[in-house]
Design a protein around this motif. Structure first.
Motif, short mmCIF file in Angstrom:
data_model
loop_
_atom_site.label_atom_id
_atom_site.label_comp_id
_atom_site.label_asym_id
_atom_site.label_seq_id
_atom_site.Cartn_x
_atom_site.Cartn_y
_atom_site.Cartn_z
N ARG A 28 0.82 -1.22 0.00
CA ARG A 28 0.00 0.00 0.00
C ARG A 28 0.84 1.26 0.00
NH1 ARG A 28 -5.66 -0.84 3.12
NH2 ARG A 28 -6.00 -2.95 2.37
N ILE A 29 1.83 1.34 0.87
CA ILE A 29 2.59 2.59 0.94
C ILE A 29 3.50 2.75 -0.28
CG2 ILE A 29 2.44 2.73 3.45
CD1 ILE A 29 5.46 2.00 3.55
N ASN A 30 3.99 1.66 -0.84
CA ASN A 30 4.91 1.78 -1.98
C ASN A 30 4.18 1.95 -3.31
OD1 ASN A 30 7.86 1.58 -1.17
ND2 ASN A 30 6.88 0.04 0.09
N GLU A 31 2.97 1.47 -3.43
CA GLU A 31 2.21 1.68 -4.66
C GLU A 31 1.54 3.04 -4.67
OE1 GLU A 31 -0.51 -1.51 -5.42
OE2 GLU A 31 1.10 -2.88 -5.98
N ASN A 32 1.06 3.49 -3.51
CA ASN A 32 0.30 4.73 -3.44
C ASN A 32 1.07 5.89 -2.82
OD1 ASN A 32 -1.93 3.23 -4.35
ND2 ASN A 32 -2.51 2.70 -2.27
N GLY A 33 2.15 5.61 -2.13
CA GLY A 33 2.87 6.65 -1.41
C GLY A 33 2.10 7.15 -0.20
#
Length: 121
Positions: A92-97
């Motif tokens: 989640r954090i790496n795909e969406n920032g």
């Protein structure tokens, strides 16, 4: 507004260290290209591609409770529910920032972002 590169999380079960202390709250940073590429050269990953997750998480988790370091041994000793939780959080954090997800109201169909609280079950 500053670009966010570190995200806090709470494990559903928690990591139990050798002294029996429970560690649940931590911080994960965004992954770099090196975080994803360099572990591919590791013999443990070449022997077992699933081990990539262990190395990757040990690189990007910068804090877990009061632990001084996060090693592959730390990640290996997580409960399966916590490992799955961290894998989802990483994506989640790496795909969406962001830890936010887009949701839609089932009644009015308004789309908005909601901050996901990674607190476990």
């Amino acid at each position: 507004m500053a670009f966010q590169t570190e995200f806090e999380f709470t494990l559903p079960m928690g990591y139990v260290d050798e002294a029996g202390n429970l560690h649940k709250k931590g911080t994960m940073r965004l992954s770099t290209a090196a975080d994803e590429i360099l572990p591919l050269k590791d013999p443990r990953v070449q022997a077992n591609p699933a081990y990539l997750t262990v190395i990757l998480l040990s690189r990007v988790i910068i804090k877990l409770g009061s632990l001084e370091t996060i090693s592959t041994k730390t990640i290996e000793n997580l409960f399966a529910a916590d490992l799955a939780h961290l894998q989802d959080f990483y994506v989640r954090i790496n795909e969406n920032g962001t830890a936010k997800i887009k949701v839609m109201c089932p009644k009015c169909e308004h789309v908005f972002e909601h901050e996901v609280e990674f607190q476990g079950e």
